[in-house]
Design a protein around this motif. Structure first.
Motif, PDB file in Angstrom:
ATOM      1  N   MET A 151       0.929  -1.238   0.001  1.00  0.00           N
ATOM      2  CA  MET A 151       0.190  -0.001   0.041  1.00  0.00           C
ATOM      3  C   MET A 151       0.833   1.025   0.054  1.00  0.00           C
ATOM      4  O   MET A 151       0.568   2.269  -0.680  1.00  0.00           O
ATOM      5  CB  MET A 151      -0.972   0.227   1.253  1.00  0.00           C
ATOM      6  CG  MET A 151      -1.942  -1.019   1.182  1.00  0.00           C
ATOM      7  SD  MET A 151      -2.848  -1.063   2.910  1.00  0.00           S
ATOM      8  CE  MET A 151      -3.810   0.573   2.774  1.00  0.00           C
ATOM      9  N   ARG A 180      -1.381  -7.877  -4.726  1.00  0.00           N
ATOM     10  CA  ARG A 180      -1.360  -7.715  -6.187  1.00  0.00           C
ATOM     11  C   ARG A 180      -2.336  -6.395  -6.749  1.00  0.00           C
ATOM     12  O   ARG A 180      -1.945  -5.748  -7.492  1.00  0.00           O
ATOM     13  CB  ARG A 180      -1.998  -8.986  -6.899  1.00  0.00           C
ATOM     14  CG  ARG A 180      -0.976  -9.477  -7.827  1.00  0.00           C
ATOM     15  CD  ARG A 180      -1.681 -10.631  -8.317  1.00  0.00           C
ATOM     16  NE  ARG A 180      -1.553 -10.701  -9.683  1.00  0.00           N
ATOM     17  CZ  ARG A 180      -2.432 -11.688 -10.426  1.00  0.00           C
ATOM     18  NH1 ARG A 180      -3.040 -12.824  -9.736  1.00  0.00           N
ATOM     19  NH2 ARG A 180      -2.302 -11.739 -11.739  1.00  0.00           N
ATOM     20  N   THR A 181      -3.386  -6.256  -5.724  1.00  0.00           N
ATOM     21  CA  THR A 181      -3.995  -5.001  -6.029  1.00  0.00           C
ATOM     22  C   THR A 181      -3.175  -3.614  -5.992  1.00  0.00           C
ATOM     23  O   THR A 181      -3.461  -2.597  -6.604  1.00  0.00           O
ATOM     24  CB  THR A 181      -5.345  -4.959  -5.222  1.00  0.00           C
ATOM     25  OG1 THR A 181      -6.020  -6.188  -5.370  1.00  0.00           O
ATOM     26  CG2 THR A 181      -6.255  -3.771  -5.356  1.00  0.00           C
ATOM     27  N   TYR A 182      -2.433  -3.735  -4.925  1.00  0.00           N
ATOM     28  CA  TYR A 182      -1.609  -2.669  -4.678  1.00  0.00           C
ATOM     29  C   TYR A 182      -0.095  -2.646  -5.635  1.00  0.00           C
ATOM     30  O   TYR A 182       0.495  -2.027  -5.600  1.00  0.00           O
ATOM     31  CB  TYR A 182      -1.291  -2.365  -3.463  1.00  0.00           C
ATOM     32  CG  TYR A 182      -2.453  -1.964  -2.487  1.00  0.00           C
ATOM     33  CD1 TYR A 182      -2.726  -0.837  -2.564  1.00  0.00           C
ATOM     34  CD2 TYR A 182      -3.166  -3.197  -1.849  1.00  0.00           C
ATOM     35  CE1 TYR A 182      -4.044  -0.309  -1.859  1.00  0.00           C
ATOM     36  CE2 TYR A 182      -4.311  -2.752  -1.154  1.00  0.00           C
ATOM     37  CZ  TYR A 182      -4.676  -1.200  -1.369  1.00  0.00           C
ATOM     38  OH  TYR A 182      -5.866  -0.703  -0.690  1.00  0.00           O
ATOM     39  N   GLY A 183      -0.240  -3.584  -6.569  1.00  0.00           N
ATOM     40  CA  GLY A 183       1.022  -3.691  -7.435  1.00  0.00           C
ATOM     41  C   GLY A 183       2.249  -4.334  -7.105  1.00  0.00           C
ATOM     42  O   GLY A 183       3.222  -4.279  -7.748  1.00  0.00           O
TER      43      GLY A 183
ATOM     44  N   GLU B 376      -9.797  -0.609  -8.197  1.00  0.00           N
ATOM     45  CA  GLU B 376      -8.414  -0.591  -7.966  1.00  0.00           C
ATOM     46  C   GLU B 376      -7.563   0.777  -7.858  1.00  0.00           C
ATOM     47  O   GLU B 376      -6.821   0.871  -7.002  1.00  0.00           O
ATOM     48  CB  GLU B 376      -7.632  -1.380  -9.395  1.00  0.00           C
ATOM     49  CG  GLU B 376      -6.232  -1.790  -8.749  1.00  0.00           C
ATOM     50  CD  GLU B 376      -5.605  -2.697  -9.789  1.00  0.00           C
ATOM     51  OE1 GLU B 376      -5.844  -3.957  -9.497  1.00  0.00           O
ATOM     52  OE2 GLU B 376      -5.047  -2.378 -10.964  1.00  0.00           O
ATOM     53  N   ALA B 379      -8.588   2.039  -4.395  1.00  0.00           N
ATOM     54  CA  ALA B 379      -7.745   1.228  -3.501  1.00  0.00           C
ATOM     55  C   ALA B 379      -6.526   1.859  -3.303  1.00  0.00           C
ATOM     56  O   ALA B 379      -5.666   2.117  -2.316  1.00  0.00           O
ATOM     57  CB  ALA B 379      -7.617  -0.299  -3.743  1.00  0.00           C
ATOM     58  N   ARG B 380      -5.754   2.259  -4.622  1.00  0.00           N
ATOM     59  CA  ARG B 380      -4.212   2.700  -4.868  1.00  0.00           C
ATOM     60  C   ARG B 380      -4.189   3.890  -3.921  1.00  0.00           C
ATOM     61  O   ARG B 380      -3.153   4.117  -3.736  1.00  0.00           O
ATOM     62  CB  ARG B 380      -3.828   2.464  -5.820  1.00  0.00           C
ATOM     63  CG  ARG B 380      -3.460   1.001  -6.504  1.00  0.00           C
ATOM     64  CD  ARG B 380      -3.073   0.936  -7.778  1.00  0.00           C
ATOM     65  NE  ARG B 380      -2.612  -0.565  -7.934  1.00  0.00           N
ATOM     66  CZ  ARG B 380      -2.076  -1.103  -9.135  1.00  0.00           C
ATOM     67  NH1 ARG B 380      -1.191  -0.333  -9.764  1.00  0.00           N
ATOM     68  NH2 ARG B 380      -1.794  -2.400  -9.100  1.00  0.00           N
ATOM     69  N   GLY B 383      -6.484   4.061  -0.121  1.00  0.00           N
ATOM     70  CA  GLY B 383      -5.712   2.772   0.629  1.00  0.00           C
ATOM     71  C   GLY B 383      -6.768   1.995   1.185  1.00  0.00           C
ATOM     72  O   GLY B 383      -6.542   0.833   1.453  1.00  0.00           O
ATOM     73  N   LEU B 385      -9.384  -1.029   0.430  1.00  0.00           N
ATOM     74  CA  LEU B 385      -9.839  -2.197  -0.641  1.00  0.00           C
ATOM     75  C   LEU B 385     -11.472  -2.311  -0.635  1.00  0.00           C
ATOM     76  O   LEU B 385     -11.947  -2.626   0.584  1.00  0.00           O
ATOM     77  CB  LEU B 385      -9.031  -3.522  -0.310  1.00  0.00           C
ATOM     78  CG  LEU B 385      -9.456  -4.519  -1.409  1.00  0.00           C
ATOM     79  CD1 LEU B 385      -8.532  -4.435  -2.464  1.00  0.00           C
ATOM     80  CD2 LEU B 385      -9.348  -5.934  -0.805  1.00  0.00           C
ATOM     81  N   TYR B 428     -11.441 -10.178  -7.282  1.00  0.00           N
ATOM     82  CA  TYR B 428     -10.103  -9.345  -7.568  1.00  0.00           C
ATOM     83  C   TYR B 428      -9.173 -10.155  -8.497  1.00  0.00           C
ATOM     84  O   TYR B 428      -8.715  -9.595  -9.512  1.00  0.00           O
ATOM     85  CB  TYR B 428      -9.562  -8.853  -6.469  1.00  0.00           C
ATOM     86  CG  TYR B 428     -10.460  -7.228  -6.056  1.00  0.00           C
ATOM     87  CD1 TYR B 428      -9.877  -6.315  -6.300  1.00  0.00           C
ATOM     88  CD2 TYR B 428     -11.111  -7.321  -4.871  1.00  0.00           C
ATOM     89  CE1 TYR B 428     -10.496  -5.049  -6.081  1.00  0.00           C
ATOM     90  CE2 TYR B 428     -11.874  -6.342  -4.549  1.00  0.00           C
ATOM     91  CZ  TYR B 428     -11.424  -4.952  -5.121  1.00  0.00           C
ATOM     92  OH  TYR B 428     -11.919  -3.726  -4.790  1.00  0.00           O
ATOM     93  N   HIS B 432      -7.457  -9.265 -11.963  1.00  0.00           N
ATOM     94  CA  HIS B 432      -6.104  -9.203 -12.352  1.00  0.00           C
ATOM     95  C   HIS B 432      -5.879 -10.078 -13.398  1.00  0.00           C
ATOM     96  O   HIS B 432      -4.582  -9.611 -13.972  1.00  0.00           O
ATOM     97  CB  HIS B 432      -5.306  -9.404 -10.896  1.00  0.00           C
ATOM     98  CG  HIS B 432      -5.730  -8.393  -9.887  1.00  0.00           C
ATOM     99  ND1 HIS B 432      -5.722  -8.683  -8.451  1.00  0.00           N
ATOM    100  CD2 HIS B 432      -5.737  -7.299 -10.018  1.00  0.00           C
ATOM    101  CE1 HIS B 432      -5.823  -7.762  -7.703  1.00  0.00           C
ATOM    102  NE2 HIS B 432      -5.772  -6.753  -8.594  1.00  0.00           N
TER     103      HIS B 432
END
Lengths: 461, 461
Positions: A151, A180-183, B376, B379-380, B383, B385, B428, B432
């Motif tokens: 995050m 993964r959602t946050y890369g 997504e 979330a990024r 913060g 989800l 999710y 992805h």
């Protein structure tokens, strides 16, 4: 039931939030022992450490003197997105127990990482970004630290490589998807992508991994790739510094309502939550202004404070890291596979180890079935599904509250509820199905770990 | 970046929390149409309804006149454990979008049920307990309502039986463990434990279930067991009443900082969150005091408001429930299996249907891959989800903010972030992996559902 003067949840206003971290080392007469270079056995220099850590974090790691360190504006902004965390009065738990004790918990789980880990992750990511790095590497056990770092890296647009303890990787596939959602890039550890991983797998083919192994891999990855540094979610003094925000907010919230705690309880793995929660209270105790009972709670299956040795040891299984003086079970110690959740590190923060050795705090260990019983009771009355790690503190708080019931004492107990158990449902399922077992290592089991502790003059165990 | 006058998160103090629910029906000139007895086609009497619902909830269901209803002390106490929820200023999302719009979201996910559903669950459990019942039965789709009801029943020591839509049961095994932690009994629906379940399975052997099926089973279970009543987490007017706490807190938080919203956005399944969030704002609009744009956002794969018929229909697939006048796709409508998450109910709250028909609010539909992209991104930068359901509102809020970017208008947008996506990681993961698809039913697809709508004079479609 409710004391109308005290709300269920105490929130600080945004302008009441701490703007500095508190560095407990400044108030310690006996400073934590310095990290040693494993080759020369001399204290690590800033230059040596800067190959592994960001420059600013090296300064924080070595800073034993400044009592307060300003929190940069960018980090304060991020903190405002999920902090302050609430200090909750556990009215329903008190009623359930029938105790005259007053129980409070500082709840750090209301963010997507699910725990307090984000407090340090965002700081470490910020300093990495400021130094112009490409990315960071790290390890994660239960997955909370890895999620938190993902995050934080996403927020500052940094690359994030996570080595995840294999048993957690397998038990918690959803943690991987959150990261993964946050890369982030997530690898189960031990892996074949590092030299140290290959070596550990050759020696222990069936290993489910340990934090110690994962640290070795993450460090190797960082030092062999240009523009990367390693970051760690616990144990280090810099981490305890960042986590002091927990204790500072707790103290401010208590003072806002003139509440004087008697007992402060935290679960203890590497020490990040415990150290952060107790820091400002410990400061008052060290300065002789106040007296508190401070209790560290660790799993009986990974009992570094209660059964470890206070010596210099490697921070990682692969022995690539500096030596730290700490209560340790030996860097080769790996908790039994039946151990659920986190708190699986072989050693304990040097700061907390020194404070414990100096008699400023107590330590106890608890068995995991008892911990899950406490967790379920807590969930049913307080509503929050707690992480297994946090539930160690719940168990100890309940026991202290029940002692008050016997004696009639109206003690005020504060404990750290570090996170939520939404990703720990495999463990809860085992518990519900009666498939959870306890494990207390024998002295012989522990001796295997102790045998791996480095031997040199002054480091006898 | 931050407007220093507005904190990132606005929390009400405990003593600023609403002590009454707001009943929007009192301000509606055109009241929602009454429930009809499917046999006689006459309005259901209180006596008839009391076989299914608790007595006090029957009163609330039929109360079109009292503007405010006191929240009982026991429910207020429970609310204090996890409320007030924060109203968050989405500073980071605004920055990411480069919009002059001001975006706020009311975040209902900071409790273990992971959503706003707990607001009504605790009320319904309380009234069941007060009536001396043994327990309650219900259905759950995404699992949030079932979890919420499990928590509420555990708190009041009531038996809790949950029929969970089969596709969710299979995709979300951990939801089952959370409910189990709170002592609930969970059955995948359709099941062989009820007559209606057996019938549905005989007719549609491969069905992945629907809320409509699960409702039929839960109702049958309640009416065939002494001391049980059925409770429902959405659609009903009583539920919107309880959920008005969301809107009331939102309004109080906005007023505290003199913020005037222009647009209010909520995701819409059965209407519980949307109805709760907008209620007091709609009240001002109905009374002519204020004007707001109010937008319902629904999935393109389950478009009851945007493509449904406004007629009397069964609330459940098994046709055992009363008829409700609502925008409906027909009680036989089952969303395509590729539809992830909740918002899968075939109809819409009678209150919201009437308000929509009267032109007091707008409705749009969005496709799920776009929804997950918005999730997504959110979330990024923010913060959190988000749950897939909530992300429908995020998507619409982003689109409105981007319109402001084009026009330069500094509109204030408020949306409901109903919950977290911690239990939606299978969806999710699909997103992805590029395995998520969209589905928009054809007119012919919809006609199949419409054909099942009951035909009687005045109910032509």
């Amino acid at each position: 039931m409710q004391d109308k003067k005290i709300p269920y949840k105490i929130y600080l206003e945004e302008n009441e939030m701490p703007k500095q971290w508190y560095n407990v080392r400044a108030d310690m007469k006996n400073k934590p022992a310095p990290l040693l270079n494993p080759g020369t056995l001399q204290p690590m220099t800033a230059e040596e450490l800067s190959g592994v850590f960001c420059d600013e974090l090296v300064k924080q790691e070595m800073n034993n003197t400044d009592r307060y360190i300003d929190i940069p504006e960018e980090i304060l902004d991020f903190y405002k997105m999920y902090r302050p965390s609430p200090l909750v009065r556990a009215y329903c738990l008190e009623k359930k127990l029938g105790t005259p004790a007053k129980i409070y918990y500082k709840f750090e789980g209301n963010n997507t990482s699910g725990s307090h880990k984000l407090n340090s992750a965002i700081a470490q990511a910020y300093y990495a970004k400021k130094q112009g790095l490409k990315g960071v590497t790290t390890e994660t056990g239960a997955g909370q630290w890895g999620t938190a770092l993902s995050m934080a890296c996403s927020y500052f647009d940094l690359d994030c490589k996570v080595y995840m303890v294999k048993v957690s990787y397998e038990q918690k596939p959803f943690r991987r998807e959150v990261m993964r959602t946050y890369g982030a890039n997530v690898t189960p550890s031990p892996s074949m992508t590092t030299e140290v991983g290959k070596k550990i797998l050759a020696e222990h083919p069936g290993t489910t991994g340990s934090l110690g192994c994962a640290i070795s891999e993450a460090v190797e990855d960082a030092v062999t790739h240009e523009g990367y540094r390693y970051v760690l979610g616990s144990v280090l003094s810099q981490v305890l510094l960042h986590q002091s925000i927990i204790g500072e907010e707790t103290m401010a919230a208590l003072k806002k309502y003139n509440i004087e705690p008697d007992i402060i309880i935290g679960c203890a793995g590497g020490g990040s939550n415990l150290g952060g929660l107790i820091s400002p209270f410990m400061g008052e105790k060290l300065r002789g202004e106040k007296d508190y009972r401070i209790i560290a709670v660790e799993p009986a299956s990974c009992p570094s404070l209660t059964r470890g040795k206070y010596v210099y040891d490697f921070c990682d299984t692969g022995k690539v890291c500096p030596l730290a003086k700490m209560y340790t079970l030996g860097s080769g110690f790996i908790p039994s596979p039946n151990h659920a959740g986190g708190l699986r590190y072989h050693g304990m923060s040097s700061i907390l180890s020194q404070l414990y050795d100096d008699g400023y705090m107590e330590a106890i260990s608890v068995e995991q079935t008892e911990v899950f019983k406490a967790a379920e009771m807590f969930a049913r009355v307080e509503g929050i599904l707690p992480a297994p790690e946090s539930s160690h503190a719940i168990k100890a708080a309940i026991d202290e509250a029940l002692k008050c019931k016997e004696t009639g004492e109206e003690k005020t107990i504060v404990f750290g509820l570090t996170g939520t158990g939404y990703f720990d449902l495999v463990a809860y399922e085992k518990f519900h199905n009666g498939e959870m077992s306890d494990y207390i290592p024998t002295d012989a089991d522990l001796q295997v770990g102790f045998d791996g502790i480095p031997k040199f003059p002054g480091n006898e165990i």
